[in-house]
Design an enzyme around this catalytic site. Structure first.
Site: not given
Length: 793
Positions: A456, A493
């Site tokens: 993330d 990401e």
């Protein structure tokens, strides 16, 4: 250009309630809000991207999710507990129920120990002995003669071990019955590691934490507070709330625990890892709780929303704060990490607790692996649950050594830097924090047999301690080069909430794959009919070579997606022009405003048959584009039946049908919408030309196009050549609002075109896997539709 903040997050004063945690992608004004939060035919092996987030007990999500041996620390290799001369430090009981504690000094030849009689609430026959211990490994470990406990703190001048030797009842005072043992910095500290060995502890059921004190110099980055019992960053199990969303248990304290009795797990004699080649992956992004939490799952209430619930549905995996406004919300997505090693205990069935969660997590992984499905964990190493300096929620890292674990601005009163949108940012490239990250990842691979990780806001991993971007961030390189992680898929990401946008430029060492945000935006724009997008659409379908054809990178390093957990669902993408987030309590200020969506003529639900039909075509167009694109496709849980959140594009805080998988809708649509999605994935799996491990050349594809510069052209057709057997595939996408009569090229020698897909047709004719023979030089492609032809004998 990617949204300035590709995921909205909460800044959070309300994180004070450990029930509610933060997390979210897409952009938002000043305060970002994080949205995270019936059997069907089996399709093909897929990767299972569990939105469980290793948050241990501090969050709610797909999972509840150290400084290790670094050049800065002297770590001793032996696991034995080393005795010392007479123990000089204090051992005291903090039993607020006034339990008496007796201290007895027992001398042995060559060693000194302190023996403490247990408080009255405990078994009176239990006595504990303390000795020096070892600095390695960090956390709690079983050794000959006791349990070794070790924790890092570079700047602390006082560390006190806190032990609770009985199972904590729900109605019990959180600090009652605690034994506190003050560690001597002269004898049980090696380098920056504080350690102790405790003999006589049970092998399970012990809760522990630390009180840590140090300089009270805020401007130097320190946030020590010895009044708080802190969670061990290396705790392998975490005890906290037993049940998900229990609003009566918001004040639960999170403590480390261990279970050396049930730590072994039988993976079975025939068990093996799926080891799916990256070029063959299809990723299904899902949340463990939301997958089976709804009553429509048909599961018993003790199983719904748990790891065991996923096991029950393996056969159905068709693919192979502001306090007042949001007190009604529960962070179902997670993204607010308490601990990086422990499975989320509230995903254990029937409130079974941390040990049961660990065992059931392994059962889930085993079941998925036996079904040929890999498990990729969504991990959050960019921030924790501890919020910001304005409204801190200290549970672990902040109180252990804030200046080490977090990025601070030493030029601004050492305030926490916030590149995550959640109030704090992990100092990932500090050697101690880097080793914690690596140890955590290795633990998930070795202990739980995890197959990969999606990181993330991974651009945070590319920042130095002062927040400046690094060209070759040590932690990113170390993950890519680590021997234990070498078999794992690693996916970034590649952006953060402060504008470090690295799509196509993420430091990769030819190992890292990336969420391709440009793919999402360009596919959305073309299919909804934006002008001037044909060239970009073609580039994304063919593997985004403009981004990834560098060094030894492959097309599968582009993780292609149209929909992810944050933002609109696929159904909402074709049903709403604007977000509808009033239920989130932020007056519409949360969630992205740039969704590149089109409602097909009406905002929201409608019975207009023409609009309903157009939306169905558009969803099929998106799915077909995703499944024929070179690269790694990723789809979202629920899109296979058309799940709606009614226009809410930041639904992290709703533990309701808004996020829960609706099994009844799946059953109702299994012969239509679901069938198309399933068969399209199967078709991709059976045709390697659609998922090649090299970028396309002029010999691999023919573009039937002579108007690339026509800004108003919204039609694209091309043929993929299967040169070994002549099984060419012709594809055409018509984003115009009128029919396009396409000239179909001649098929290869001794072959004939067969229509496999026409998204304008109703089920079951919209996809016919064996193909329908087609003859004729032209095909009328309906408005907002697409076709796929296959050359067959």
């Amino acid at each position: 250009m990617e949204r300035a903040v590709d995921r909205t997050r909460v800044r959070n004063s309300w994180v004070r309630s450990p029930l509610i945690e933060v997390g979210s992608p897409l952009s938002l004004p000043a305060r970002a809000q994080r949205r995270r939060g019936a059997k069907a035919p089996t399709l093909i092996r897929l990767v299972f991207l569990l939105l469980l987030l290793l948050l241990s007990d501090g969050t709610s999500a797909r999972y509840e999710q150290s400084p290790g041996n670094t050049g800065l620390l002297l770590l001793l290799p032996s696991e034995q507990c080393e005795p010392w001369p007479p123990f000089p430090s204090g051992v005291r009981s903090s039993d607020f129920a006034a339990c008496d504690t007796a201290k007895v000094c027992c001398r042995h030849v060559g060693e000194g120990v302190v023996e403490e009689k247990a408080p009255q609430m405990l078994d009176m026959s239990l006595s504990l002995k303390y000795s020096t211990g070892k600095a390695y490994p960090l956390g709690a470990s079983e050794v000959e003669g006791g349990v070794n406990l070790a924790i890092f703190s570079q700047h602390a001048f006082s560390v006190t071990l806190c032990l609770l030797l009985s199972d904590r009842e729900d109605n019990e005072e959180p600090d009652s019955g605690i034994i506190e043992v003050e560690l001597d910095p002269q004898r049980n500290k090696t380098g920056d590691i504080w350690h102790i060995c405790v003999e006589g502890l049970p092998s399970s059921g012990v809760l522990y934490g630390y009180r840590i004190d140090g300089p009270r110099r805020w401007e130097q980055g320190h946030r020590f507070d010895s009044s708080i019992i802190l969670l061990d960053p290396y705790a392998k199990l975490v005890s906290g709330r037993k049940f998900f969303g229990d609003t009566n248990d918001k004040s639960s304290k999170f403590l480390g625990t261990f279970d050396f009795v049930c730590s072994s797990f039988d993976w079975g004699p025939d068990y093996k890892l799926p080891n799916i080649p990256e070029a063959d992956l299809v990723i299904y992004e899902m949340n463990v709780r939301a997958f089976t939490a709804d009553e429509s799952s048909g599961l018993d209430g003790d199983i719904r929303g748990s790891y065991l619930g996923v096991i029950d549905k393996v056969g159905s995996l068709w693919f192979g704060r502001y306090p007042n406004p949001r007190d009604h919300m529960v962070n179902t997505w997670g993204y607010s990490t308490l601990n990086f090693f422990a499975p989320m205990s509230r995903y254990a069935s029937a409130g079974g607790g941390p040990s049961a969660a660990s065992q059931e997590f392994k059962q889930m992984v085993k079941a998925l692996h036996n079904a040929g499905i890999e498990v990729i964990l969504d991990v959050v190493y960019n921030h924790t649950n501890e919020a910001d300096d304005k409204d801190p929620y200290t549970t672990s890292f902040r109180g252990i050594d804030n200046k080490v674990y977090y990025m601070v601005d030493l030029n601004n009163n050492a305030q926490l830097l916030n590149f995550s949108g959640c109030g704090n940012t992990l100092n990932c490239n500090h050697p101690v924090v880097m080793e914690l990250i690596l140890d955590s990842l290795r633990h998930w691979v070795k202990e739980y047999h995890i197959d990969g990780f999606r990181f993330d806001l991974a651009s945070v991993l590319c920042r130095g301690s002062d927040g400046s971007p690094l060209n070759a961030p040590p932690v990113v390189k170390a993950i890519a080069k680590d021997a234990i992680l070498s078999r794992c898929k690693i996916i970034a990401e590649p952006w953060d909430c402060a504008g470090l946008y690295l799509v196509g430029r993420f430091p990769n060492w030819d190992r890292w794959a990336e969420w391709n945000g440009k793919y999402r935006d360009d596919i959305r724009k073309f299919i909804k009919g934006d002008p001037g997008m044909k060239g970009a659409f073609a580039t994304r379908l063919s593997g985004s070579s403009d981004l990834y054809q560098v060094n030894k990178r492959k097309p599968y390093h582009s993780v292609n997606f149209v929909i992810a957990h944050d933002g609109f669902t696929l159904y909402d993408l074709v049903s709403y022009n604007n977000k509808h987030n009033d239920a989130n309590g932020e007056h519409g200020r949360d969630g992205s405003n740039d969704n590149f969506s089109w409602n097909c003529g009406f905002e929201g639900e409608t019975d207009d048959i023409n609009i309903v039909s157009l939306r169905s075509r558009q969803m099929k167009n998106f799915h077909m584009a995703l499944m024929i694109s070179q690269g790694t496709p990723m789809m979202l849980m629920g899109d296979e039946y058309g799940h709606t959140r009614y226009g809410n594009n930041n639904s992290y805080g709703h533990d309701t049908a808004i996020n829960h998988f609706q099994w009844g809708q799946l059953e109702a649509r299994k012969n239509g919408h679901f069938r198309f999605f399933s068969e399209m994935i199967k078709f991709r799996h059976k045709h390697p030309v659609l998922h090649q491990d090299k970028f396309l050349t002029k010999h691999d594809v023919t573009w039937h196009e002579d108007s690339w510069e026509n800004h108003d052209s919204k039609f694209l057709a091309f043929t993929l050549h299967e040169r070994k057997f002549g099984g060419d595939i012709y594809l055409a996408f018509n984003a115009h609002h009128y029919v396009v009569e396409a000239i179909i090229p001649s098929p290869p020698h001794m072959r004939r075109w067969h229509r496999v897909v026409d998204t304008n047709l109703q089920s079951p004719n919209d996809i016919v896997p064996e193909g329908v023979p087609f003859s004729g030089p032209r095909y009328k492609i309906a408005p907002n539709s697409s076709i796929l032809l296959e050359a067959k004998p």
